[in-house]
Design a protein around this motif. Structure first.
Motif, PDB file in Angstrom:
ATOM      1  N   ARG A  75       0.824  -1.197   0.000  1.00  0.00           N
ATOM      2  CA  ARG A  75       0.000   0.000   0.000  1.00  0.00           C
ATOM      3  C   ARG A  75       0.866   1.258   0.000  1.00  0.00           C
ATOM      4  O   ARG A  75       0.604   2.208  -0.721  1.00  0.00           O
ATOM      5  CB  ARG A  75      -0.941   0.036   1.191  1.00  0.00           C
ATOM      6  N   ARG A  76       1.904   1.242   0.813  1.00  0.00           N
ATOM      7  CA  ARG A  76       2.799   2.403   0.845  1.00  0.00           C
ATOM      8  C   ARG A  76       3.481   2.612  -0.508  1.00  0.00           C
ATOM      9  O   ARG A  76       3.636   3.745  -0.969  1.00  0.00           O
ATOM     10  CB  ARG A  76       3.840   2.250   1.951  1.00  0.00           C
ATOM     11  N   LEU A  77       3.893   1.529  -1.151  1.00  0.00           N
ATOM     12  CA  LEU A  77       4.550   1.647  -2.453  1.00  0.00           C
ATOM     13  C   LEU A  77       3.607   2.199  -3.513  1.00  0.00           C
ATOM     14  O   LEU A  77       4.019   3.009  -4.349  1.00  0.00           O
ATOM     15  CB  LEU A  77       5.114   0.294  -2.893  1.00  0.00           C
ATOM     16  N   THR A  78       2.360   1.767  -3.499  1.00  0.00           N
ATOM     17  CA  THR A  78       1.411   2.283  -4.484  1.00  0.00           C
ATOM     18  C   THR A  78       0.988   3.704  -4.142  1.00  0.00           C
ATOM     19  O   THR A  78       0.902   4.559  -5.024  1.00  0.00           O
ATOM     20  CB  THR A  78       0.166   1.390  -4.610  1.00  0.00           C
ATOM     21  N   HIS A  79       0.747   3.961  -2.878  1.00  0.00           N
ATOM     22  CA  HIS A  79       0.267   5.284  -2.458  1.00  0.00           C
ATOM     23  C   HIS A  79       1.370   6.332  -2.517  1.00  0.00           C
ATOM     24  O   HIS A  79       1.183   7.417  -3.070  1.00  0.00           O
ATOM     25  CB  HIS A  79      -0.311   5.192  -1.048  1.00  0.00           C
ATOM     26  N   ASP A  80       2.523   6.031  -1.946  1.00  0.00           N
ATOM     27  CA  ASP A  80       3.605   7.016  -1.836  1.00  0.00           C
ATOM     28  C   ASP A  80       4.430   7.157  -3.117  1.00  0.00           C
ATOM     29  O   ASP A  80       4.860   8.259  -3.460  1.00  0.00           O
ATOM     30  CB  ASP A  80       4.538   6.667  -0.679  1.00  0.00           C
ATOM     31  N   LEU A  81       4.675   6.039  -3.804  1.00  0.00           N
ATOM     32  CA  LEU A  81       5.549   6.078  -4.980  1.00  0.00           C
ATOM     33  C   LEU A  81       4.804   5.915  -6.296  1.00  0.00           C
ATOM     34  O   LEU A  81       5.402   6.027  -7.367  1.00  0.00           O
ATOM     35  CB  LEU A  81       6.630   4.992  -4.876  1.00  0.00           C
ATOM     36  N   GLY A  82       3.525   5.582  -6.224  1.00  0.00           N
ATOM     37  CA  GLY A  82       2.728   5.442  -7.440  1.00  0.00           C
ATOM     38  C   GLY A  82       3.047   4.200  -8.257  1.00  0.00           C
ATOM     39  O   GLY A  82       2.761   4.154  -9.452  1.00  0.00           O
ATOM     40  N   LEU A  83       3.613   3.179  -7.626  1.00  0.00           N
ATOM     41  CA  LEU A  83       3.934   1.954  -8.349  1.00  0.00           C
ATOM     42  C   LEU A  83       2.669   1.178  -8.685  1.00  0.00           C
ATOM     43  O   LEU A  83       1.719   1.149  -7.904  1.00  0.00           O
ATOM     44  CB  LEU A  83       4.850   1.057  -7.515  1.00  0.00           C
ATOM     45  N   ASN A  84       2.683   0.511  -9.845  1.00  0.00           N
ATOM     46  CA  ASN A  84       1.591  -0.401 -10.164  1.00  0.00           C
ATOM     47  C   ASN A  84       1.853  -1.731  -9.466  1.00  0.00           C
ATOM     48  O   ASN A  84       2.896  -1.920  -8.834  1.00  0.00           O
ATOM     49  CB  ASN A  84       1.427  -0.554 -11.682  1.00  0.00           C
ATOM     50  N   LEU A  85       0.916  -2.661  -9.567  1.00  0.00           N
ATOM     51  CA  LEU A  85       1.050  -3.912  -8.811  1.00  0.00           C
ATOM     52  C   LEU A  85       2.229  -4.762  -9.268  1.00  0.00           C
ATOM     53  O   LEU A  85       2.872  -5.421  -8.447  1.00  0.00           O
ATOM     54  CB  LEU A  85      -0.253  -4.699  -8.862  1.00  0.00           C
ATOM     55  N   ALA A  86       2.540  -4.749 -10.545  1.00  0.00           N
ATOM     56  CA  ALA A  86       3.710  -5.490 -11.018  1.00  0.00           C
ATOM     57  C   ALA A  86       4.982  -4.899 -10.407  1.00  0.00           C
ATOM     58  O   ALA A  86       5.876  -5.640  -9.984  1.00  0.00           O
ATOM     59  CB  ALA A  86       3.776  -5.457 -12.542  1.00  0.00           C
ATOM     60  N   GLY A  87       5.058  -3.581 -10.335  1.00  0.00           N
ATOM     61  CA  GLY A  87       6.202  -2.925  -9.709  1.00  0.00           C
ATOM     62  C   GLY A  87       6.290  -3.226  -8.233  1.00  0.00           C
ATOM     63  O   GLY A  87       7.378  -3.446  -7.692  1.00  0.00           O
TER      64      GLY A  87
END
Length: 110
Positions: A75-87
């Motif tokens: 969640r932090r990676l998607t929320h804070d860094l904008g990564l997609n699920l593959a990332g």
């Protein structure tokens, strides 16, 4: 084990020093509430192999503490860094690999 506080609305929150509950495993709904995300997002994490729940069907899934921690990191990676699920899947795997190598190096250095 994960420590969390249950509020009066039964949502899980970060633990405060005065009121702590130990969580063995979370259901799909509990995990989505704990991470402040939609259930579909957690299901997508399972589909991408980021999480590996116990149970056959989504209604029976139980997420162990390591899975809960991975979900929070995801969640932090998607929320804070904008990564997609593959990332997210790639980053989490790389972090775990780095941690395993660090532990091995620490053992060798003893």
């Amino acid at each position: 084990m994960i420590r969390a506080e249950r509020g009066s609305d039964h949502h899980m929150r970060r633990a405060s020093p005065s009121s702590v509950e130990v969580i063995e495993a979370l259901t799909l709904t509990e995990l989505s509430q704990f991470c402040h995300v939609k259930v579909d997002w957690v299901v997508a994490l399972v589909d991408y192999g980021v999480l590996d729940p116990l149970g056959r069907d989504a209604s029976d899934w139980r997420f162990s503490p390591p899975n809960v921690l991975r979900a929070r990191k995801a969640r932090r990676l998607t929320h804070d860094l904008g990564l997609n699920l593959a990332g997210v899947a790639l980053v989490l795997d790389l972090i775990e690999e780095r941690d395993a190598l660090s532990r091995k190096l620490a053992q060798i250095g003893r």
